[in-house]
Design a protein around this motif. Structure first.
Motif, mmCIF file in Angstrom:
data_model
loop_
_atom_site.group_PDB
_atom_site.id
_atom_site.type_symbol
_atom_site.label_atom_id
_atom_site.label_comp_id
_atom_site.label_asym_id
_atom_site.label_seq_id
_atom_site.Cartn_x
_atom_site.Cartn_y
_atom_site.Cartn_z
ATOM 1 N N ASP A 1 55.406 1.665 73.307
ATOM 2 C CA ASP A 1 54.937 3.020 73.032
ATOM 3 C C ASP A 1 55.617 4.067 73.904
ATOM 4 O O ASP A 1 55.352 5.255 73.755
ATOM 5 C CB ASP A 1 53.408 3.121 73.159
ATOM 6 N N VAL A 2 56.499 3.638 74.817
ATOM 7 C CA VAL A 2 57.274 4.570 75.646
ATOM 8 C C VAL A 2 58.721 4.074 75.717
ATOM 9 O O VAL A 2 58.974 2.877 75.850
ATOM 10 C CB VAL A 2 56.681 4.680 77.071
ATOM 11 N N GLN A 3 59.651 5.017 75.608
ATOM 12 C CA GLN A 3 61.073 4.731 75.789
ATOM 13 C C GLN A 3 61.576 5.566 76.954
ATOM 14 O O GLN A 3 61.161 6.722 77.121
ATOM 15 C CB GLN A 3 61.863 5.058 74.523
ATOM 16 N N VAL A 4 62.466 5.012 77.766
ATOM 17 C CA VAL A 4 62.968 5.715 78.950
ATOM 18 C C VAL A 4 64.469 5.925 78.809
ATOM 19 O O VAL A 4 65.223 4.994 78.478
ATOM 20 C CB VAL A 4 62.662 4.919 80.238
ATOM 21 N N PHE A 5 64.903 7.165 79.080
ATOM 22 C CA PHE A 5 66.315 7.535 79.024
ATOM 23 C C PHE A 5 66.793 7.952 80.410
ATOM 24 O O PHE A 5 66.000 8.377 81.264
ATOM 25 C CB PHE A 5 66.531 8.701 78.054
ATOM 26 N N PHE A 6 68.108 7.897 80.617
ATOM 27 C CA PHE A 6 68.720 8.261 81.894
ATOM 28 C C PHE A 6 69.875 9.226 81.616
ATOM 29 O O PHE A 6 70.898 8.839 81.050
ATOM 30 C CB PHE A 6 69.218 7.003 82.615
ATOM 31 N N ILE A 7 69.694 10.481 82.013
ATOM 32 C CA ILE A 7 70.636 11.530 81.663
ATOM 33 C C ILE A 7 71.373 12.008 82.915
ATOM 34 O O ILE A 7 70.741 12.389 83.912
ATOM 35 C CB ILE A 7 69.910 12.729 81.016
ATOM 36 N N PRO A 8 72.714 11.993 82.914
ATOM 37 C CA PRO A 8 73.472 12.521 84.062
ATOM 38 C C PRO A 8 73.081 13.965 84.345
ATOM 39 O O PRO A 8 72.939 14.770 83.419
ATOM 40 C CB PRO A 8 74.926 12.420 83.590
ATOM 41 N N SER A 9 72.925 14.293 85.639
ATOM 42 C CA SER A 9 72.389 15.598 86.004
ATOM 43 C C SER A 9 73.047 16.133 87.270
ATOM 44 O O SER A 9 73.855 15.461 87.899
ATOM 45 C CB SER A 9 70.868 15.502 86.215
ATOM 46 N N SER A 10 72.648 17.360 87.615
ATOM 47 C CA SER A 10 73.153 18.028 88.808
ATOM 48 C C SER A 10 72.006 18.265 89.788
ATOM 49 O O SER A 10 71.034 18.952 89.456
ATOM 50 C CB SER A 10 73.810 19.362 88.443
ATOM 51 N N HIS A 11 72.130 17.735 90.970
ATOM 52 C CA HIS A 11 71.107 17.886 92.006
ATOM 53 C C HIS A 11 70.920 19.354 92.382
ATOM 54 O O HIS A 11 69.803 19.866 92.460
ATOM 55 C CB HIS A 11 71.523 17.053 93.220
ATOM 56 N N ASP A 12 72.023 20.083 92.600
ATOM 57 C CA ASP A 12 71.930 21.483 93.033
ATOM 58 C C ASP A 12 71.312 22.370 91.953
ATOM 59 O O ASP A 12 70.510 23.260 92.255
ATOM 60 C CB ASP A 12 73.311 22.014 93.412
ATOM 61 N N ASP A 13 71.712 22.151 90.696
ATOM 62 C CA ASP A 13 71.154 22.970 89.619
ATOM 63 C C ASP A 13 69.654 22.779 89.512
ATOM 64 O O ASP A 13 68.901 23.720 89.239
ATOM 65 C CB ASP A 13 71.821 22.621 88.284
#
Length: 613
Positions: free
Chosen positions: A412-424
């Motif tokens: 009932d839950v799906q998890v995604f991992f999205i590249p991101s910016s720490h400073d932003d």
């Protein structure tokens, strides 16, 4: 800021912190656009004749498939109409998927403000990306090839939609699939095929953090599985709709290989369908009205001898139906639209809502320095390999079953991992949450996004009173309008947070950024009420909108189409896209949409060829 090649353009907000709008990324973007563009006349914009056997509105995930399959019948003349431009070459580069979103190949729709979701997003609304281009949303999506769960389709059939059980739709998943990973096929031969049009393959480049994430899930007891086979619970480095390091949209898979070869197929881009033409005496759809991008004031008509097939997506299929008099009577009469069929068009909106705010800081990544960008583009140009041929850790997903589900139940839950910016994230969370900006190869943080797979919340779509024809329709997604969804997602977050207790995360310095989001500072970071606040304030969506033209038996007051996707109360009209899903599938929706188009194409052939017509 315009990218001259292939008419691709992107907008950067004033005073934006988005690094894609700044050097050296801007230089990189420009270089990419120039290196990979090809000439405007690659596909001459074909002239439209007065009449065809079938008119298909929308060249997206479904429309391209239907156009291919119907044009297999040599005596049929097929017209495929697309509001957007030809697919730009830059969209083929996997790592650039976040950059083309928000450009002129995206309808750039936004949801309407609602009190229970998206409250701290830009304009108190969430972006709703929809492809406006050959290939539609398959040209701007994350390319994840996920079919959903067996129970999804069995539930469709149990609700009265004969022919849509899992065993009955599986052959259509197989029909489209050209799986390029021999080990996947060898391990699960009953669930995969190597002879379809749609290439399915893992990216040739594996990001350094992929293995770390997979190891962490295994530490928590989640097996590595083929989520498109018998068991969906677990984690996977996903296969994608790609071929040898490039995106393969449905345009690339189903249209490009045949476009010059089949004389019975006409494709017309930058053609905006304004309404369906209806013979009011017989309630039969006889054609469409349209304008061209360079002359909106001139209305043109083209006629269909057999059927019009609406494949414009869950937003635009609903809009076109309503503009044509097919929809809720009270909505149509507000605008003086003659009612052809009083149906619940635009209702039953479903999506996979989630939450931003779980951010993992990294001490290293595989490609974190801008100095490597030019080298990477050179490598990609020559070989279609290297960091640009993937989407960082974005291919990792996990399917979880929370405590709110029975032990033997489905995820009932799906998890995604999205590249991101720490400073932003720290400097301007409102803009950070709205648009991913850099190529996905370059990041110093990972945004972990859990989403609800079977939400109980429902939304709706209305015409825009300011200009029903040209203004964007009003999208009320209804995220978290049912409070049960908040609880399910909170359960999913609590499971996901256990990743930070694993040795894989600890030894690689994966650190949870525990700075409270400003609107939720009254709650302690990490407590259940804090996460519920974050869900409402910083709602996320992975753009899986479905359901606006619901498939169902005639006894269902919400049904718009029957099990053969014919619109109730109107002849010679079908809807073939994700809008017909009665309930959203447990997973990314693109593969299911392709399946729907494959099955619909066979149904159309069965009916018209069996009649000897």
């Amino acid at each position: 800021m315009s990218w001259v090649p292939r008419n691709l353009s992107i907008y950067c907000p004033p005073n934006s912190v988005l690094s894609v709008c700044q050097p050296p990324i801007l230089m990189f973007v420009t270089l990419v656009a120039n290196l990979f563009s090809h000439s405007e006349d690659s596909y001459p914009n074909e002239d439209i004749e007065k009449e065809y056997d079938f008119i298909i509105v929308g060249a997206g995930s479904a429309g391209c498939v239907v156009a291919n399959r119907l044009s297999e019948v040599k005596q049929w003349k097929i017209l495929l109409l697309e509001a957007g431009i030809e697919e730009p070459e830059v969209a083929d580069i996997p790592s650039f998927m976040a950059t083309v979103a928000g450009s002129n190949i995206d309808w750039t729709y936004r949801t309407q403000p609602e009190k229970q979701c998206c409250r701290s997003r830009l304009g108190r609304s969430c972006a709703m990306q929809r492809g406006k281009v050959m290939g539609g949303s398959s040209t701007i999506n994350y390319m994840m090839y996920v079919r959903g769960n067996r129970r999804d389709y069995d539930e469709w059939a149990e609700e009265g939609n004969r022919g849509w059980s899992y065993e009955e739709v599986l052959p259509y998943f197989l029909k489209s699939e050209n799986n390029r990973d021999p080990q996947i096929v060898e391990d699960n031969p009953l669930y995969h095929n190597q002879h379809g049009y749609q290439s399915v393959q893992r990216f040739p480049y594996t990001d350094i953090n992929v293995e770390i994430l997979l190891n962490a899930w295994q530490e928590l007891g989640y097996e590595l599985v083929d989520i498109n086979a018998n068991n969906q619970l677990g984690a996977m480095n996903l296969q994608t709709t790609s071929a040898n390091g490039t995106r393969q949209s449905t345009n690339g898979a189903f249209i490009r290989p045949i476009r010059r070869k089949r004389r019975n197929l006409t494709v017309k881009t930058e053609t905006y369908v304004t309404k369906l033409l209806v013979d009011y005496k017989t309630n039969r759809v006889i054609g469409v009205e349209y304008t061209s991008a360079n002359n909106r004031t001139k209305l043109n008509t083209v006629f269909a001898k057999k059927e019009v097939i609406l494949s414009a997506g869950p937003v635009n299929s609903a809009k076109i139906l309503m503009l044509s008099g097919i929809g809720p009577r009270e909505e149509l009469e507000k605008y003086g639209i003659q009612v052809v069929s009083n149906l619940s068009v635009g209702r039953n909106v479903q999506d996979h809502p989630g939450m931003y705010g779980l951010l993992t800081a990294l001490n290293f990544t595989s490609t974190s320095q801008n100095i490597s960008i030019i080298e990477d583009i050179s490598t990609y140009e020559k070989t279609h390999r290297g960091p640009l041929s993937a989407i960082g850790p974005g291919t990792i997903t996990a399917f979880l079953r929370t405590m709110s589900q029975p032990e033997d139940s489905v995820p009932d839950v799906q998890v995604f991992f999205i590249p991101s910016s720490h400073d932003d994230f720290l400097n301007n969370p409102n803009e950070y949450f709205d648009v991913p900006v850099e190529p996905f190869s370059y990041y110093d943080a990972i945004s972990i996004i859990p989403v609800i797979l079977k939400p109980k919340s429902r939304g709706y779509i209305l015409l825009n009173a300011s200009d029903p024809l040209w203004a964007p329709p009003l999208i009320y997604p209804g995220y978290f309008s049912n409070s049960n969804d908040l609880d399910v997602l909170a359960d999913g977050i609590e499971i996901t947070l256990k990743l930070f207790d694993t040795e894989s995360f600890k030894k690689n310095d994966f650190t949870l950024i525990n700075k409270p989001l400003h609107p939720c500072r009254q709650f302690k970071f990490g407590e259940r009420d804090y996460w519920k606040c974050a869900m409402v304030e910083y709602t996320s969506t992975i753009f899986h909108l479905v359901g606006t033209c619901k498939m169902g038996p005639k006894s269902d007051p919400e049904a718009v189409v029957n099990e053969r996707l014919k619109v109730y109360g109107v002849d010679h009209l079908r809807v073939v896209d994700s809008s017909i899903m009665p309930k959203i599938v447990r997973g990314n929706t693109n593969a299911a949409t392709i399946m729907i188009a494959e099955k619909a194409s066979d149904m159309i052939k069965e009916e018209w060829l069996s009649d000897g017509i």
